[in-house]
Scaffold this active site. Structure first.
Site, short mmCIF file in Angstrom:
data_model
loop_
_atom_site.label_atom_id
_atom_site.label_comp_id
_atom_site.label_asym_id
_atom_site.label_seq_id
_atom_site.Cartn_x
_atom_site.Cartn_y
_atom_site.Cartn_z
N TYR A 123 -15.78 -3.20 8.03
CA TYR A 123 -14.36 -2.84 8.00
C TYR A 123 -13.69 -3.20 9.33
CZ TYR A 123 -10.30 0.19 7.25
OH TYR A 123 -9.02 0.68 7.09
N GLY A 158 0.82 -1.22 0.00
CA GLY A 158 0.00 0.00 0.00
C GLY A 158 0.85 1.26 0.00
N LYS A 215 -10.60 -5.85 10.26
CA LYS A 215 -9.38 -5.40 10.96
C LYS A 215 -9.17 -6.18 12.27
CE LYS A 215 -7.79 -2.25 8.21
NZ LYS A 215 -6.45 -2.40 7.61
N TRP A 263 -21.34 20.30 9.83
CA TRP A 263 -22.33 19.41 10.41
C TRP A 263 -22.27 19.39 11.94
CZ3 TRP A 263 -23.64 14.10 7.85
CH2 TRP A 263 -24.11 14.32 6.56
N HIS A 298 -12.54 12.56 5.38
CA HIS A 298 -12.73 12.67 6.82
C HIS A 298 -12.83 14.15 7.21
CE1 HIS A 298 -10.62 8.58 6.86
NE2 HIS A 298 -11.89 8.37 7.13
N ASP A 306 -24.06 14.55 15.40
CA ASP A 306 -22.74 14.86 15.95
C ASP A 306 -21.82 13.64 15.94
OD1 ASP A 306 -22.47 17.49 16.56
OD2 ASP A 306 -23.31 17.33 18.58
N LYS A 354 -13.44 22.91 2.49
CA LYS A 354 -14.58 23.82 2.63
C LYS A 354 -14.12 25.25 2.88
CE LYS A 354 -18.37 20.89 4.14
NZ LYS A 354 -19.47 20.72 5.09
N GLY A 381 1.02 4.46 3.59
CA GLY A 381 2.16 3.74 3.03
C GLY A 381 3.22 4.68 2.48
N SER A 427 -7.30 0.41 12.58
CA SER A 427 -7.85 1.72 12.89
C SER A 427 -8.60 1.64 14.22
CB SER A 427 -8.74 2.15 11.73
OG SER A 427 -10.00 2.52 12.17
N SER A 428 -8.82 2.81 14.81
CA SER A 428 -9.46 2.82 16.14
C SER A 428 -10.92 2.37 16.07
CB SER A 428 -9.36 4.22 16.76
OG SER A 428 -9.97 5.15 15.90
N CYS A 429 -11.47 2.18 14.86
CA CYS A 429 -12.86 1.71 14.75
C CYS A 429 -13.00 0.25 15.18
CB CYS A 429 -13.41 1.92 13.34
SG CYS A 429 -12.69 0.83 12.11
N1 NAP Z 1 -6.42 7.56 6.77
C1 NAP Z 1 -6.73 7.47 8.06
O1 NAP Z 1 -7.26 8.40 8.69
C2 NAP Z 1 -6.43 6.20 8.81
C3 NAP Z 1 -6.66 6.20 10.15
C4 NAP Z 1 -6.38 5.06 10.87
C5 NAP Z 1 -5.89 3.96 10.22
N2 NAP Z 1 -5.65 3.96 8.90
C6 NAP Z 1 -5.15 2.71 8.28
O2 NAP Z 1 -4.01 2.86 7.49
C7 NAP Z 1 -4.05 1.94 6.40
C8 NAP Z 1 -3.84 2.69 5.08
O3 NAP Z 1 -4.79 3.74 4.99
P1 NAP Z 1 -4.61 4.95 3.94
O4 NAP Z 1 -5.38 6.07 4.52
O5 NAP Z 1 -3.18 5.12 3.57
O6 NAP Z 1 -5.41 4.37 2.69
P2 NAP Z 1 -5.27 4.75 1.15
O7 NAP Z 1 -4.66 6.10 0.98
O8 NAP Z 1 -6.60 4.48 0.53
O9 NAP Z 1 -4.22 3.67 0.59
C9 NAP Z 1 -4.55 2.33 0.57
C10 NAP Z 1 -3.51 1.58 -0.23
O10 NAP Z 1 -3.92 0.20 -0.29
C11 NAP Z 1 -3.60 -0.29 -1.56
N3 NAP Z 1 -4.57 -1.33 -1.94
C12 NAP Z 1 -5.93 -1.30 -1.80
N4 NAP Z 1 -6.46 -2.43 -2.32
C13 NAP Z 1 -5.40 -3.18 -2.80
C14 NAP Z 1 -5.30 -4.43 -3.47
N5 NAP Z 1 -6.38 -5.16 -3.73
N6 NAP Z 1 -4.06 -4.87 -3.82
C15 NAP Z 1 -2.98 -4.14 -3.56
N7 NAP Z 1 -2.99 -2.94 -2.92
C16 NAP Z 1 -4.21 -2.47 -2.56
C17 NAP Z 1 -3.71 0.86 -2.55
O11 NAP Z 1 -2.76 0.60 -3.57
P3 NAP Z 1 -2.72 1.38 -5.00
O12 NAP Z 1 -2.57 2.84 -4.68
O13 NAP Z 1 -1.53 0.83 -5.69
O14 NAP Z 1 -4.03 1.09 -5.69
C18 NAP Z 1 -3.34 2.06 -1.67
O15 NAP Z 1 -2.00 2.41 -1.85
C19 NAP Z 1 -5.40 1.22 6.49
O16 NAP Z 1 -5.22 -0.04 7.08
C20 NAP Z 1 -6.21 2.10 7.40
O17 NAP Z 1 -7.12 1.36 8.18
C21 NAP Z 1 -5.90 5.06 8.15
#
Ligand code: NAP
Length: 318
Positions: A138, A12, A142, A204, A181, A271, A189, A18, A109-111
């Site tokens: 989701y 990722g 996790k 909101w 988010h 909220d 906005k 990532g 994630s914290s969810c």
């Molecule tokens: N963003 C937040 O606020 C947040 C908060 C808490 C936890 N997290 C956790 O952090 C992690 C990453 O989140 P993010 O926000 O970085 O998400 P993101 O920006 O959507 O990135 C997700 C990555 O997963 C890869 N991916 C998805 N489906 C795939 C598949 N079938 N095969 C290979 N790669 C795949 C995508 O690859 P490609 O780009 O190559 O398609 C993308 O690079 C998650 O586990 C999430 O739960 C995020």
């Protein structure tokens, strides 16, 4: 032992999390980082993942790949959120184990924690009562990932662990108003309202809920900490341990963006949960804590937004 030439696969690597992890590792001199786009390696496909691991045999795997989305996407596509995430993480964990990967860091994630957890939320509250319905699929996936890593650790004595970040923000976040988010949505906005002659911004709810926000580079530093140290347990919260009201957040972003219009709170909209704060004492006891102040982090994120707003990504379900 992990060193600067150990082979590290960051799954990722193009995502917000990532990419921050890869940048952080490179800045520290890690020089053997393996990455694949989803178009080159679909992590849902067992045969592709099996072949990739047999060829690359990474010593470390960092799982930042997931199907991620906002409330609407989670509501409309729960099956994909459950199944795709189970497939991705099962394939990564299984083939890491079969190919003698020494260290696996699973990001969730914290969810994963119950909807009505006492605050701040400790790791021990996992599976003590019901989940928030809007992202149950989701969260279930996790939780299965957390448990799979815990069982590998117990059964095979390997250093497989899970880090659960709070709400993240930073460069490469999703700024699309339909799917983003709260923090990046507010940046969009306020920016758009400023461009339109300081139109009022409608937000909101009442602004009273409290939320915690972690800069994604701090998460990347926590992942590196987990990489460089043997974690004695399987599950760790990653956050700042500090929260603010949504109203305070709005005022901070309004000031940073330079919007001088009104803010209208639409209290006909929900909220959400009144407070969601992680207890981060377990990571702190080991020696890691977040460094970026919220204000500095938002300024940096806003600068990134200004430079990149032409190319902002949207959540796609296929
Ligand atoms: N963003 C937040 O606020 C947040 C908060 C808490 C936890 N997290 C956790 O952090 C992690 C990453 O989140 P993010 O926000 O970085 O998400 P993101 O920006 O959507 O990135 C997700 C990555 O997963 C890869 N991916 C998805 N489906 C795939 C598949 N079938 N095969 C290979 N790669 C795949 C995508 O690859 P490609 O780009 O190559 O398609 C993308 O690079 C998650 O586990 C999430 O739960 C995020």
């Amino acid at each position: 032992m992990i060193n600067k030439v150990s082979k590290i696969y960051v799954a990722g690597h193009r995502g917000m999390v990532g990419s921050a992890i890869v940048n952080h590792l490179k800045s520290l001199g890690y020089e053997n980082i393996v990455t694949r786009r989803s178009g080159e390696l679909d992590l849902r496909n067992q045969l592709e993942v099996e072949y990739f691991f047999s060829q690359e045999k990474p010593k470390v795997v960092i799982d930042a790949a997931a199907r991620v989305g906002g409330i609407l996407a989670n509501r409309d596509y729960p099956y994909q959120f459950l199944i795709d995430n189970l497939k991705i993480q099962n394939n990564l964990i299984e083939f890491s184990l079969l190919n003698d990967c020494e260290k696996f860091i699973f990001l969730g994630s914290s969810c994963i924690y119950p909807k009505f957890s006492p605050q701040p939320i400790k790791e021990d509250y996992l599976l003590t009562s019901e989940l928030e319905a809007t992202n149950e699929a989701y969260a279930l996936a996790k939780i299965a990932g957390v448990k799979a890593c815990e069982y590998v650790r117990k059964q095979f004595g390997k250093d497989y662990s899970s880090l659960m970040p709070t709400n993240l923000y930073g460069p490469r976040d999703n700024f699309d108003l339909e799917t983003s988010h709260v923090l990046p949505a507010m940046i969009t906005k306020f920016y758009e309202a400023k461009q339109q002659g300081n139109q009022p911004v409608i937000l909101w709810g009442t602004g009273s809920p409290m939320r915690e926000f972690l800069h994604v580079d701090d998460l990347a530093a926590a992942v590196t900490f987990a990489l460089e140290n043997e974690l004695p347990d399987n599950l760790y919260n990653v956050g700042t341990g500090v929260d603010i009201t949504i109203k305070e957040l709005a005022l901070m972003i309004q000031q940073i963006v330079g919007h001088s219009g009104d803010i209208i709170w639409d209290d006909s909209k929900p909220d959400g949960t009144p407070r969601k704060l992680l207890d981060v004492s377990k990571m702190k006891t080991l020696g890691w804590e977040a460094k970026t102040s919220l204000k500095e982090g938002i300024i940096e994120t806003y600068e990134w937004y200004l430079e990149n707003s032409y190319n902002l990504k949207k959540v796609k379900i296929s």
